[in-house]
Design a protein around this motif. Structure first.
Motif, short mmCIF file in Angstrom:
data_model
loop_
_atom_site.label_atom_id
_atom_site.label_comp_id
_atom_site.label_asym_id
_atom_site.label_seq_id
_atom_site.Cartn_x
_atom_site.Cartn_y
_atom_site.Cartn_z
N ILE A 1 0.77 -1.24 -0.09
CA ILE A 1 -0.01 -0.27 0.12
C ILE A 1 0.72 1.42 0.01
O ILE A 1 1.87 1.32 0.82
CB ILE A 1 -1.04 -0.19 1.24
N SER B 1 -4.62 6.70 -1.86
CA SER B 1 -4.18 5.31 -1.53
C SER B 1 -4.11 4.48 -2.88
O SER B 1 -5.01 4.38 -3.42
CB SER B 1 -4.64 4.81 -0.10
N ASN C 1 0.24 5.33 0.49
CA ASN C 1 -0.52 6.45 0.83
C ASN C 1 0.43 7.52 0.62
O ASN C 1 1.30 7.83 1.06
CB ASN C 1 -0.57 6.39 2.56
#
Length: 82
Positions: free
Chosen positions: A56, A68, A58
């Protein structure tokens, strides 16, 4: 909204370099999916085990807009198809 896309390139044995698509943002926070984290538009990470990881990214823009992006990374050094 900032672009949170990214690419990953295998650079060694379970070693990867992750590159954010948009490199003109204020903040980049990476979750490598194995309880490890990183910062920066370009970062590297070494995984300790074969597995399927959800990576992930962000991102935050200079206007404090956030976004994201996710990619699934499959590490299989055994050569056996899961």
């Amino acid at each position: 909204m900032p672009n949170a896309g990214f690419t990953s390139i295998e650079t060694g044995y379970r070693e990867y370099t992750f590159t954010a698509t948009d490199q003109a943002l204020s903040n980049y926070y990476w979750d490598f999916g194995d309880h490890s984290f990183g910062n920066g538009a370009i970062t590297g990470h070494t995984y300790l085990a074969d597995n399927i990881y959800l990576v992930i990214l962000n991102t935050t823009s200079s206007n404090n807009c956030v976004n994201s992006g996710t990619n699934t990374l499959i590490i299989n050094t055994s050569g056996i198809v899961p």
